[in-house]
Design a protein around this motif. Structure first.
Motif, PDB file in Angstrom:
ATOM      1  N   GLU A  52       0.819  -1.207   0.000  1.00 47.08           N
ATOM      2  CA  GLU A  52       0.000   0.000   0.000  1.00 47.08           C
ATOM      3  C   GLU A  52       0.855   1.260   0.000  1.00 47.08           C
ATOM      4  O   GLU A  52       0.458   2.299  -0.546  1.00 47.08           O
ATOM      5  CB  GLU A  52      -0.960  -0.002   1.193  1.00 47.08           C
ATOM      6  CG  GLU A  52      -0.329   0.220   2.558  1.00 47.08           C
ATOM      7  CD  GLU A  52       0.370  -0.995   3.141  1.00 47.08           C
ATOM      8  OE1 GLU A  52       0.803  -0.931   4.307  1.00 47.08           O
ATOM      9  OE2 GLU A  52       0.476  -2.024   2.441  1.00 47.08           O
ATOM     10  N   VAL A  96      -6.081   0.815  -1.442  1.00 49.55           N
ATOM     11  CA  VAL A  96      -5.684  -0.582  -1.604  1.00 49.55           C
ATOM     12  C   VAL A  96      -6.165  -1.374  -0.395  1.00 49.55           C
ATOM     13  O   VAL A  96      -5.894  -1.016   0.752  1.00 49.55           O
ATOM     14  CB  VAL A  96      -4.158  -0.703  -1.748  1.00 49.55           C
ATOM     15  CG1 VAL A  96      -3.737  -2.165  -1.817  1.00 49.55           C
ATOM     16  CG2 VAL A  96      -3.688   0.027  -2.995  1.00 49.55           C
ATOM     17  N   SER A  97      -6.878  -2.442  -0.644  1.00 49.33           N
ATOM     18  CA  SER A  97      -7.480  -3.227   0.437  1.00 49.33           C
ATOM     19  C   SER A  97      -6.483  -4.199   1.044  1.00 49.33           C
ATOM     20  O   SER A  97      -5.445  -4.522   0.448  1.00 49.33           O
ATOM     21  CB  SER A  97      -8.678  -4.019  -0.098  1.00 49.33           C
ATOM     22  OG  SER A  97      -8.240  -5.021  -1.007  1.00 49.33           O
ATOM     23  N   GLU A 124      -7.050  -7.258   1.391  1.00 51.58           N
ATOM     24  CA  GLU A 124      -7.088  -8.457   0.546  1.00 51.58           C
ATOM     25  C   GLU A 124      -6.084  -8.343  -0.598  1.00 51.58           C
ATOM     26  O   GLU A 124      -5.382  -9.302  -0.928  1.00 51.58           O
ATOM     27  CB  GLU A 124      -8.501  -8.663  -0.020  1.00 51.58           C
ATOM     28  CG  GLU A 124      -9.520  -9.161   0.985  1.00 51.58           C
ATOM     29  CD  GLU A 124     -10.007  -8.062   1.922  1.00 51.58           C
ATOM     30  OE1 GLU A 124     -10.640  -8.401   2.928  1.00 51.58           O
ATOM     31  OE2 GLU A 124      -9.735  -6.865   1.651  1.00 51.58           O
ATOM     32  N   THR A 125      -6.000  -7.160  -1.200  1.00 51.79           N
ATOM     33  CA  THR A 125      -5.058  -6.953  -2.295  1.00 51.79           C
ATOM     34  C   THR A 125      -3.623  -7.030  -1.798  1.00 51.79           C
ATOM     35  O   THR A 125      -2.767  -7.670  -2.420  1.00 51.79           O
ATOM     36  CB  THR A 125      -5.305  -5.591  -2.965  1.00 51.79           C
ATOM     37  OG1 THR A 125      -6.621  -5.567  -3.513  1.00 51.79           O
ATOM     38  CG2 THR A 125      -4.291  -5.331  -4.064  1.00 51.79           C
ATOM     39  N   CYS A 126      -3.347  -6.385  -0.669  1.00 45.99           N
ATOM     40  CA  CYS A 126      -1.994  -6.429  -0.101  1.00 45.99           C
ATOM     41  C   CYS A 126      -1.594  -7.868   0.223  1.00 45.99           C
ATOM     42  O   CYS A 126      -0.467  -8.292  -0.073  1.00 45.99           O
ATOM     43  CB  CYS A 126      -1.923  -5.570   1.156  1.00 45.99           C
ATOM     44  SG  CYS A 126      -2.027  -3.796   0.861  1.00 45.99           S
ATOM     45  N   LEU A 131      -0.759  -9.789  -2.967  1.00 44.69           N
ATOM     46  CA  LEU A 131       0.519  -9.402  -3.541  1.00 44.69           C
ATOM     47  C   LEU A 131       1.697 -10.020  -2.798  1.00 44.69           C
ATOM     48  O   LEU A 131       2.767 -10.221  -3.373  1.00 44.69           O
ATOM     49  CB  LEU A 131       0.649  -7.873  -3.542  1.00 44.69           C
ATOM     50  CG  LEU A 131      -0.260  -7.140  -4.532  1.00 44.69           C
ATOM     51  CD1 LEU A 131      -0.241  -5.639  -4.271  1.00 44.69           C
ATOM     52  CD2 LEU A 131       0.164  -7.439  -5.969  1.00 44.69           C
TER      53      LEU A 131
END
Length: 282
Positions: free
Chosen positions: A21, A33-34, A36-38, A41
């Protein structure tokens, strides 16, 4: 996205060192940026990612509480030259972006010690960045109109990368020029007072053999880190000399297993050394 099979040690290192993030924060949607996304990644499950972040925050809070329990430390904290509603911006790399960094501990300290003074501590830091990257990002810090900017950047200038790397990412003379440019822009663009922190030494052998750093061919020599520290001292502004405070043979417990990033004990020492210097600034 596929989730990787990481050990507990590896999961903690990934969350501590890599903050997606912060890396994408300059993009239009970077601030949204959530978790879940972090997590994706980093190859982690979202619940694992959240649990590691929560554990880091808990450690920072407990470190702050432990420091506040020491009368001498509380007196230093009370002496800080901070007006009511003061805005502090911390500017740096992974030493500062760490979810249980000295800057997070400082946030906890200010909230506990001065809950009604509306003193804020903003963290403007991206892991892996050099002072050259800092020149790109410094504008984001200045537009916050801080009362204080605390710079803790430069260790990645001393990094070499690759099996036969012949030079550091940033030449020592260029590091000195970049630091002076950061100082000049902060002086001209704001009324903020400035405080600098030198990088501490690293545990060279541990860093070169670490599974995560070695994957990218990352190496450090304390001779190169020392040059960065010297350039910061040469600014002749208030500075916290961690390179000297940690010593030529720093205690291993101040570092994580990679020999570069600081453990919670190491971050706590950063805060203590910061207070010793900052509380004496008039």
């Amino acid at each position: 996205m596929e989730h990787m099979e990481w050990s507990t040690e590896q999961r903690r290192w990934l969350v501590k060192v890599l903050q997606p993030e912060r890396t994408v924060s300059s993009l239009p949607g970077g601030g949204k940026v959530s978790a879940e996304t972090c997590a994706a990644l980093l190859g982690l499950e979202p619940e694992t990612y959240r649990a590691e972040l929560a554990q880091s925050q808990k450690g920072a809070r407990e470190a702050a509480q432990g420091l506040l329990a020491e009368p001498e430390f509380s007196r230093m904290l009370e002496k800080l030259p901070l007006r009511k509603s003061a805005r502090i911006v911390t500017f740096g790399d992974s030493h500062t972006a760490d979810p249980q960094s000295w800057a997070v501990i400082l946030q906890e300290l200010v909230a506990a010690q001065r809950p009604h003074d509306e003193v804020s501590v903003a963290i403007n830091a991206v892991g892996g960045e050099t002072t050259t990257h800092g020149l790109v990002r410094i504008g984001n810090a200045l537009i916050q109109e801080p009362d204080w900017i605390i710079f803790f950047i430069g260790v990645n200038d001393a990094r070499t990368q690759g099996p036969n790397a012949g030079k550091t990412l940033v030449d020592a003379r260029e590091t000195a020029r970049n630091l002076e440019e950061l100082r000049s822009r902060a002086a001209q663009g704001t009324q903020a007072r400035r405080l600098w922190i030198t990088p501490p030494p690293v545990l060279e052998d541990r860093a070169s053999k670490h599974w995560g750093l070695s994957r990218f061919g990352v190496h450090f020599r304390n001779e190169d880190v020392r040059r960065v520290a010297e350039a910061i001292r040469a600014l002749e502004e208030p500075s916290v000399d961690l390179f000297a405070a940690f010593g030529a043979s720093p205690p291993p417990e101040l570092f994580t297993e990679d020999g570069l990033h600081l453990s919670l004990a190491g971050q706590r020492k950063v805060v203590l050394e910061l207070m010793r210097t900052w509380s004496r600034v008039q």
